[in-house]
Design a protein around this motif. Structure first.
Motif, short mmCIF file in Angstrom:
data_model
loop_
_atom_site.label_atom_id
_atom_site.label_comp_id
_atom_site.label_asym_id
_atom_site.label_seq_id
_atom_site.Cartn_x
_atom_site.Cartn_y
_atom_site.Cartn_z
N ARG A 1 0.82 -1.22 0.00
CA ARG A 1 0.00 0.00 0.00
C ARG A 1 0.85 1.25 0.00
O ARG A 1 0.48 2.26 -0.60
CB ARG A 1 -0.91 -0.01 1.21
N ARG A 2 1.99 1.19 0.68
CA ARG A 2 2.89 2.35 0.67
C ARG A 2 3.42 2.58 -0.74
O ARG A 2 3.52 3.71 -1.21
CB ARG A 2 4.03 2.16 1.67
N ALA A 3 3.76 1.49 -1.41
CA ALA A 3 4.25 1.61 -2.78
C ALA A 3 3.17 2.21 -3.68
O ALA A 3 3.43 3.04 -4.55
CB ALA A 3 4.68 0.24 -3.31
N LEU A 4 1.95 1.80 -3.42
CA LEU A 4 0.81 2.33 -4.18
C LEU A 4 0.69 3.84 -4.01
O LEU A 4 0.46 4.58 -4.96
CB LEU A 4 -0.45 1.63 -3.67
N ARG A 5 0.87 4.31 -2.76
CA ARG A 5 0.78 5.75 -2.49
C ARG A 5 1.79 6.52 -3.32
O ARG A 5 1.55 7.64 -3.73
CB ARG A 5 1.07 6.03 -1.00
N ARG A 6 2.97 5.89 -3.54
CA ARG A 6 3.98 6.58 -4.35
C ARG A 6 3.58 6.62 -5.82
O ARG A 6 3.88 7.55 -6.54
CB ARG A 6 5.34 5.87 -4.23
N ASP A 7 2.92 5.56 -6.27
CA ASP A 7 2.58 5.46 -7.70
C ASP A 7 1.40 6.34 -8.10
O ASP A 7 1.23 6.64 -9.28
CB ASP A 7 2.24 4.01 -8.05
N LEU A 8 0.56 6.69 -7.13
CA LEU A 8 -0.65 7.45 -7.43
C LEU A 8 -0.57 8.82 -6.77
O LEU A 8 -0.62 8.93 -5.55
CB LEU A 8 -1.89 6.70 -6.92
N GLY A 9 -0.43 9.88 -7.56
CA GLY A 9 -0.29 11.23 -7.01
C GLY A 9 -1.59 12.00 -7.14
O GLY A 9 -2.45 11.67 -7.96
N ILE A 10 -1.73 13.05 -6.31
CA ILE A 10 -2.94 13.86 -6.38
C ILE A 10 -2.60 15.35 -6.34
O ILE A 10 -1.69 15.77 -5.63
CB ILE A 10 -3.94 13.48 -5.24
N LEU B 1 4.54 15.27 -7.81
CA LEU B 1 5.50 14.53 -8.64
C LEU B 1 6.67 13.97 -7.85
O LEU B 1 7.46 13.19 -8.36
CB LEU B 1 6.06 15.46 -9.73
N ALA B 2 6.80 14.39 -6.57
CA ALA B 2 8.00 14.07 -5.81
C ALA B 2 8.24 12.56 -5.70
O ALA B 2 9.37 12.09 -5.70
CB ALA B 2 7.93 14.70 -4.43
N SER B 3 7.17 11.79 -5.61
CA SER B 3 7.35 10.35 -5.42
C SER B 3 7.38 9.62 -6.76
O SER B 3 7.24 8.40 -6.80
CB SER B 3 6.23 9.80 -4.54
N ALA B 4 7.56 10.35 -7.86
CA ALA B 4 7.62 9.78 -9.20
C ALA B 4 6.42 8.88 -9.50
O ALA B 4 6.55 7.68 -9.77
CB ALA B 4 8.93 8.99 -9.39
N PRO B 5 5.21 9.46 -9.44
CA PRO B 5 4.01 8.65 -9.64
C PRO B 5 3.84 8.21 -11.09
O PRO B 5 4.42 8.81 -12.00
CB PRO B 5 2.88 9.60 -9.24
N LYS B 6 3.03 7.18 -11.28
CA LYS B 6 2.68 6.75 -12.63
C LYS B 6 1.36 7.36 -13.07
O LYS B 6 1.09 7.48 -14.25
CB LYS B 6 2.56 5.23 -12.68
#
Ligand SMILES: Nc1ncnc2c1ncn2[C@@H]1O[C@H](COP(=O)(O)OP(=O)(O)O)[C@@H](O)[C@H]1O
Ligand SMILES: Nc1ncnc2c1ncn2[C@@H]1O[C@H](COP(=O)(O)OP(=O)(O)O)[C@@H](O)[C@H]1O
Ligand code: SF4
Ligand code: SF4
Ligand SMILES: [Mg+2]
Ligand SMILES: [Mg+2]
Lengths: 361, 345
Positions: free
Chosen positions: A91-100, A173-178
């Motif tokens: 879930r933490r990895a998911l948070r990085r992939d999905l930005g708002i 964008l900081a967490s390099a989302p997809k």
């Protein structure tokens, strides 16, 4: 955009979110059905827009799909995996992939955080970095959104609305989302600044290969930015279609009414209109059957009894109306006349001159 | 239009020849707040005739609300107001005893705000508030005033109007409150209605209802309307004439078709280009670089010079006069029409 058959990057399956409502022994107060059994696939690389009147459930659906709140029922699948069943690390990895990106990026932030802290916080949360590396990462993010690295030492209140939105985008964008969800990202901005932010989002999408989900009520922005559009009404998707098809031949009576209400910025396109009557009913007591029947000019007795499913129809689209095939075309507006030659000529001069000034060769 | 027309004498924006004497004629309206480095509204002029709609359009902070509040006499005391605003060929709205102005307000001249609760009182029912205004300005009996309130709620198409008379503002939806405020504004048959972003906070379907309602009421009563908006789409739909404001000045004005078909001022052109079209996508949006200058940084010449791609030394130093580009169409730009830029000079 990936082909229709490929697995979606993000998918909602029969997703519902109800707020409030108490079940007691003898009485029950009705909950707000903010999202009511929505299924939706976001294709990798597309820009998908969610439109509808305020209160129709756009923001709630967006937050559910980003795992920012738990659904009352239904599932979210990210790259084919059920988000609700992921272990904590997943879930933490998911948070990085999905930005708002929010309409007001600072509403939920401490005003005493510097811009560098705001932009860098998502990185510190996930990675151990040296001070110098942190500064370099923040500087790169600020440059990427059209700000200067020195801006990092300042505070949000020192910036104009457009610059604040750039800061919000840099943070996202900081967490390099997809995938990036923009919840009304340009709704509060003036039109000239709005255009800058729309262009920035489009550039970032192309450079970084992002998938965009945009929640907006400005239909001009939607038409300009998106590949596909989902129209929501009272917690449900009533129509889903490629953007040109939706604007040129809306099939659902609500889509037709919505598009007919948009003012056309050309005085030669003035036409008499019959505005949709009434207000959107309360989501605590949505009308039975088709939620739209209380305002629909085409409603028949069946509409009051049976909720129409969102059915696939030719042209890569879907519509939730019992009678769409008979109604089709009722809302197709005449295409807006082209802008005048004088305006087009002067705008070309304006843009050429502005581009030359920005980039003196 | 190859040759720039000679300068016009008056330094204000004019409109097309009006069919009749204007309901309001504003000249040289200037507002400066005490201690502020620049006027927030400078030398603005326009007029509006019976039954016509004048739109004032511009981005936030350009002085639209200050203009309307100045006309209504609702600015705080720190505001210094200069100029003339002749109403119905008689009184000057900017030079009236406060009592007389208060009598005019809500009677012959009415205001509609973006936020209905600006003029609705949460502690009183809708019916009582409308009736109170009718009693105050018309000296009607309580009974007649209540009948008038009911008729007005019917007129603005509030369903079950008789029941809504006794509703409090918070018991209504945003769209219904906006209607109630319009009912109150129009209860005394004003000759002029100033509507400041009346639909900005509303959804587009409700906006369409309210604009259709205003247009219908205007058709029936002949009221002149000044509609303030930042939305060029709304301008194109409802305006007869337009004034474009930038940083406190009127930079272009004229009949709505002239503005859209033959825009002259670079700000007007950039603003129209920045707006996403409702037709098929044609490419990137045009942008106007930068942001509106802060009052302390206002350039002494053309206020758009800090963002205008055509700006030169004269633009930065000297204020461009308004020049005519057709019947009632004027623009304040040294280089309009820009096709000639750099060719002759
Ligand atoms: N946290 C919450 N608690 C209670 N009701 C909520 C909450 N968030 C949203 N709602 C309600 O859910 C409905 C949908 O809201 P929202 O998703 O914000 O719609 P939209 O973004 O389309 O305007 C609205 O009726 C709203 O009042
Ligand atoms: N009461 C006031 N005191 C000082 N400055 C003000 C006041 N009201 C408005 N202003 C300033 O006047 C300018 C024009 O504001 P306004 O007329 O509200 O703009 P608009 O309605 O076009 O968005 C802005 O720079 C604003 O900050
Ligand atoms: S199902 Fe009936 S009420 Fe619903 S949109 Fe279609 S025609 Fe209208
Ligand atoms: S006067 Fe000069 S700066 Fe001002 S709009 Fe015209 S060209 Fe641009
Ligand atoms: Mg929302
Ligand atoms: Mg304003």
């Amino acid at each position: 955009m990936s082909p229709v058959g490929e697995p979606p990057i993000l998918e909602a399956v029969a997703l519902s979110k109800h707020f409030g409502g108490r079940r007691r022994l003898f009485a029950a107060s009705a909950p707000v059905r903010a999202v009511d059994g929505v299924s939706l696939r976001v294709r990798r690389g597309e820009t998908l827009a969610l439109v509808g009147e305020s209160g129709s459930g756009k923001s709630t659906l967006g937050r559910l799909m980003l795992d920012l709140m738990p659904p009352t029922a239904g599932d979210v699948l990210y790259e084919g995996r059920n988000v609700g069943a992921l272990p904590a690390a997943g879930r933490r990895a998911l948070r990085r992939d999905l930005g708002i990106v929010f309409q007001d990026p600072f509403a939920s932030l401490n005003p005493r955080m510097s811009v560098a802290d705001i932009v860098g916080e998502p990185i510190w949360l996930h990675e151990a970095l040296s001070r110098a590396d942190r500064r370099a990462r923040v500087a790169a993010l600020l440059r990427r959104v059209g700000l200067r690295p020195e801006h990092g030492d300042r505070y949000p209140h020192e910036f104009s609305g457009g610059q604040r939105q750039r800061i919000g985008i840099a943070r996202a964008l900081a967490s390099a989302p997809k995938l990036l969800l923009g919840d009304e990202p340009v709704s509060a901005l003036d039109v000239s600044v709005q255009a800058q932010i729309v262009n920035l989002l489009e550039d970032l999408k192309a450079e970084l290969g992002l998938t965009l989900v945009v929640v907006a009520h400005g239909l001009g922005v939607i038409r300009h930015m998106s590949d596909r559009v989902a129209v929501m009404y009272l917690g449900r998707i009533v129509e889903l279609a490629p953007v040109d098809a939706l604007f040129e031949t809306p099939l659902h009576p609500y889509s037709q009414a919505l598009l007919a209400s948009v003012p056309v910025p050309n005085p030669r396109a003035r036409r008499p209109r019959a505005p949709l009557e009434g207000d959107m009913p309360s989501p605590t007591r949505p009308p039975p059957g088709c939620h739209f029947h209380t305002r629909c000019p085409h409603a028949r007795p069946l509409c009051r009894e049976l909720s129409p499913p969102l059915d696939a129809v030719p042209g890569d689209r879907a519509v939730a109306c019992h009678f769409w095939a008979e109604i089709a075309g009722a809302g197709a507006g005449a295409p807006a006349p082209a802008p005048s030659a004088a305006f087009t000529r002067r705008l070309t001069l304006f843009e050429a001159k502005a581009a030359a000034a920005a980039d003196p060769a | 239009m190859a040759e720039p027309a000679p300068p016009m004498p008056a330094p204000t924006i004019s409109q097309a020849p009006l069919p009749q004497a204007p309901v309001l004629n504003v000249e040289g309206l200037t507002v400066r707040f005490a201690g502020a480095p620049a006027a927030v509204v400078e030398d603005v002029g326009f007029s509006v005739a019976r039954g016509r709609t004048l739109a004032i359009v511009g981005e936030s902070g350009c002085g639209k609300s200050v203009t309307s509040l100045a006309l209504m006499g609702l600015l705080p005391p720190a505001a210094r107001v200069a100029g003339r605003a002749v109403f119905a060929g008689g009184v000057d709205l900017l030079d009236m005893p406060p009592r007389a102005r208060a009598d005019l307000r809500g009677d012959r001249v009415a205001m509609i705000f973006q936020e209905p609760m600006t003029s609705l009182n949460p502690a009183f029912t809708i019916g009582d508030q409308i009736a109170e205004s009718v009693v105050r300005h018309r000296g009607a009996t309580a009974r007649d005033a209540r009948a008038r309130a009911l008729a007005m709620l019917d007129l603005v198409r509030i369903p079950a109007a008789a029941e809504r008379l006794d509703a409090y503002p918070h018991e209504m939806s945003g769209g219904m409150r906006q209607r109630a405020m319009i009912a109150m504004a129009l209860a005394n048959d004003p000759a002029l209605v100033i509507a400041d972003e009346p639909t900005t906070a509303l959804d587009v379907t409700i906006q369409a209802q309210i604009l259709a309602l205003l247009a219908g009421l205007q058709r029936d009563t002949g009221t002149a309307v000044i509609l303030i908006t930042h939305d060029l789409g709304v301008v194109a739909e409802v305006a007869d004439d337009v004034v474009v404001m930038y940083a406190g000045r009127a930079v272009e004005g004229g009949p709505v078709s002239a503005l859209f078909d033959d825009p002259q001022h670079p700000y007007t052109i950039g603003l129209m280009g920045a707006m996403p079209a409702l037709g098929r996508r044609t490419g990137r949006l045009a942008t106007i670089p930068g942001a509106v200058p802060l009052p302390a940084d206002m350039p002494p010449g053309c206020r758009f010079a800090t963002r205008c791609p055509f700006a030169d030394a004269r633009c930065a130093a000297e204020r461009p006069p308004v020049r005519a580009f057709g019947a009632g169409h004027g623009a304040a730009c040294w280089h309009a029409p820009i096709e000639g830029f750099g060719v002759a000079a």
